[in-house]
Design an enzyme around this catalytic site. Structure first.
Site, PDB file in Angstrom:
ATOM      1  N   LYS A 118     -88.602  16.509  34.084  1.00  0.00           N
ATOM      2  CA  LYS A 118     -88.095  15.540  35.068  1.00  0.00           C
ATOM      3  C   LYS A 118     -88.757  15.672  36.431  1.00  0.00           C
ATOM      4  CE  LYS A 118     -83.506  15.220  32.888  1.00  0.00           C
ATOM      5  NZ  LYS A 118     -83.640  16.258  31.872  1.00  0.00           N
ATOM      6  N   ASP A 127     -83.063   9.921  27.767  1.00  0.00           N
ATOM      7  CA  ASP A 127     -82.725  10.409  29.103  1.00  0.00           C
ATOM      8  C   ASP A 127     -83.560   9.630  30.117  1.00  0.00           C
ATOM      9  OD1 ASP A 127     -82.258  11.753  31.453  1.00  0.00           O
ATOM     10  OD2 ASP A 127     -82.417  13.752  30.567  1.00  0.00           O
ATOM     11  N   HIS A 182     -93.054 -14.245  40.135  1.00  0.00           N
ATOM     12  CA  HIS A 182     -91.856 -13.530  40.591  1.00  0.00           C
ATOM     13  C   HIS A 182     -90.954 -14.435  41.420  1.00  0.00           C
ATOM     14  CE1 HIS A 182     -91.980  -9.211  39.479  1.00  0.00           C
ATOM     15  NE2 HIS A 182     -93.255  -9.476  39.253  1.00  0.00           N
TER      16      HIS A 182
END
Length: 587
Positions: free
Chosen positions: A400, A476, A574
């Site tokens: 992480k 995760d 966008h």
């Protein structure tokens, strides 16, 4: 006086007979008068006779005291016994008219505060939270399994089923008392599931207590429609609801000859649409291919010695090929899927960092590799008793966090995925040309990232796709940091007409069992991809396939976004798809 006593032998006091009739009448009922006290019935009758005699003899005894000049306040032993029997008889007689009241005096009910303050039950719950999950199957798949039932220290209240998703308690007054107890700090919020034996009810009570404590409303956070039993002790503690994230489908992604409909959980507009366009371009050119380069999860403990020389001795011991087989046996004993692959060490002064790498089957494998490392640490303590274990993880893993060791050595699954996009597809589907894509990739993904000092970030937006697929499939989400390490390469091939595009991702950390993968929604997304659960034929193949799907989806998304930038379409798309068209002035 003696004559008076003899005349009373055959006389029955008028209060005795009605009491005997009540006793006999109550024998045929479910609730007996004798339940008021635990003493036998024969003893109770003797108490009544004693009470009668003492009441009849009380006046002569007073006369006897006066005749002998004895003070009236002096109580003899027989009078004390009479007082005791009188009190006992009074409670017994009262039992006929208030059984519940008498029993409440003898065995008082536990108050709500007493129930919630029992430390032994709180400690039991703490043990439950720390206890390893040993359930054989996911509770979402078999909610009625004995392994999935919640142990409750006290019988739970009766509940009524409103529908399949909503379980409400009958007694709202009791819930109100519990909410007040949580707000006042008398009941810890984390023990509600254990105390109540109803996870949904616990979440509702915790939610209400939170709203009262903070003064903030949670009306927009849904509560119903979620299986709170499935997350108990493994996914999330102290829930008060769940967050809704829409799941879109990109594809079909044609990868290694198979088609995949890729689920993506995201709140970003254009992301699914852009990935879908990339999938369309890849499909039109015959699909993409992938290669799995490595498969191994890592854990790196840190230990300390008195001298650097001693730390180096352990380094040489661990890296000696002659010792690897013995260490593997110790490591692999932790799980039938754990297979130690290598040990790489690094020294910082007298501190030693040992990076263990092992295969973990279809699990992501953090817990599995940690168990194996702990076994080796216990073994090494016998050989190196002066070794001081500072931590089971010393960040040399590295989990992480962006780290060069993962970018270079890999962690989890290392995958490379490629495709050749035809010139006509580049023009018609991607609305650009090959030369523009090659130039943009060099200046943006390679040179621009190098100018920024990027670590594994030589791509356009790999983390977008990794995060979306991770959330949808129960991975995760925090591991998208190292899992998004990616270098995107583009070059012209076939005399400059076609485009060769590839993504190389050295540390994709995924699993198809354990954690959030067993929840109903995430399990459905894994099932859509055909990688749900553990593979019985080839353990680990489902997790490896999921890693290649992630890489293939990143390839499609990189191709589409780079084309939009090269064609100058990024801002327009966008503004069209990533902004609300609602007239907010009327909302």
């Amino acid at each position: 006086m003696e004559a008076r006593r003899r005349s009373m032998k055959g006389v029955v006091h008028p209060e005795i007979q009605p009491q005997r009739r009540r006793v006999n009448d109550s024998d045929s009922q479910s609730l007996k008068a004798s339940d008021a006290l635990p003493s036998p019935l024969s003893y109770k009758r003797r108490l009544l006779h004693s009470l009668l005699l003492r009441r009849l003899l009380s006046a002569p005894q007073m006369e006897e005291k006066i005749r002998n000049s004895t003070p009236l306040h002096v109580v003899t032993l027989s009078e004390i016994a009479a007082i005791v029997t009188f009190v006992a008889s009074f409670i017994y007689l009262l039992g006929f008219f208030g059984i519940g009241f008498v029993q409440s005096l003898i065995i008082p009910r536990a108050s709500h505060e007493d129930l919630m303050d029992e430390e032994d039950e709180i400690n039991d719950y703490d043990g439950l939270m720390l206890k390893e999950d040993t359930r054989a199957i996911p509770c979402a798949a078999a909610p009625q399994s004995d392994d999935c039932k919640i142990a409750s220290p006290r019988p739970t209240n009766k509940i009524k089923i409103i529908d399949d998703r909503d379980v409400l308690p009958l007694s709202s007054e009791e819930d109100e008392e519990i909410v007040k107890s949580v707000v006042e700090g008398k009941t810890p919020s984390y023990v509600l599931e254990s105390k109540l034996g109803d996870c949904r009810r616990a979440a509702a009570i915790r939610r209400e207590a939170l709203q009262r404590t903070t003064g903030k409303s949670l009306s927009g956070l849904p509560l119903d429609g979620f299986d709170y039993d499935a997350i108990l002790g493994q996914c999330c503690e102290m829930p008060v609801g769940y967050v809704q994230i829409p799941v879109g489908i990109a594809g079909p992604l044609l990868l290694d000859g198979r088609e995949y409909s890729v689920p993506m959980a995201t709140t970003e507009g254009c992301l699914v649409a852009s990935t879908n366009r990339g999938c369309k371009a890849i499909y039109a050119c015959g699909g993409a291919t992938s290669v799995l380069l490595r498969d191994g999860m890592t854990r790196a403990p840190v230990v300390r010695f008195g001298t650097a020389k001693r730390a180096a001795e352990l380094k040489f011991f661990l890296e000696d090929p002659l010792n690897f087989e013995g260490l593997s046996l110790v490591f692999n004993s932790s799980s039938r899927f754990a297979k130690l692959q290598s040990i790489k060490c690094a020294i910082a002064g007298k501190n030693l960092y040992m990076r263990f790498t092992c295969s973990t089957g279809d699990a992501m494998g953090m817990n599995m590799v940690s168990k194996g490392v702990q076994n080796v640490m216990d073994f090494l303590n016998n050989e190196f008793p002066d070794m001081d274990v500072i931590g089971i993880s010393g960040n040399y893993c590295s989990d992480k966090k962006p780290a060069a060791v993962n970018w270079i050595e890999g962690r989890g699954k290392s995958v490379v995925c490629e495709a050749i996009i035809k010139e006509e597809v580049v023009k018609k589907v991607l609305k650009t040309d090959v030369a523009s894509l090659v130039e943009l990739n060099m200046l943006k993904n390679l040179t621009g990232s190098a100018m920024a000092g990027a670590l594994g970030g030589f791509n356009a937006h790999a983390s977008n796709i990794v995060s979306a697929i991770y959330i949808a499939t129960g991975q995760d989400p925090a591991q998208n940091i190292e899992s998004s390490h990616c270098i995107t390469m583009m070059e012209a091939v076939n005399d400059g007409k076609d485009l060769h595009v590839s993504v190389t991702m050295p540390s994709i950390e995924v699993g198809t069992v354990g954690g959030g993968t067993q929840l109903a929604s995430q399990s459905a997304c894994l099932n859509l991809l055909g990688v749900k659960g553990a593979s019985k034929e080839a353990p680990g193949s489902n997790a490896r396939m999921l890693a290649t799907i992630v890489a293939g989806s990143v390839l499609a998304a990189e191709l589409s976004l780079m084309s939009a930038i090269a064609a100058g379409q990024l801002v327009n798309s966008h503004m069209k798809y990533n902004r609300s068209n609602k007239d907010v002035s009327k909302v």
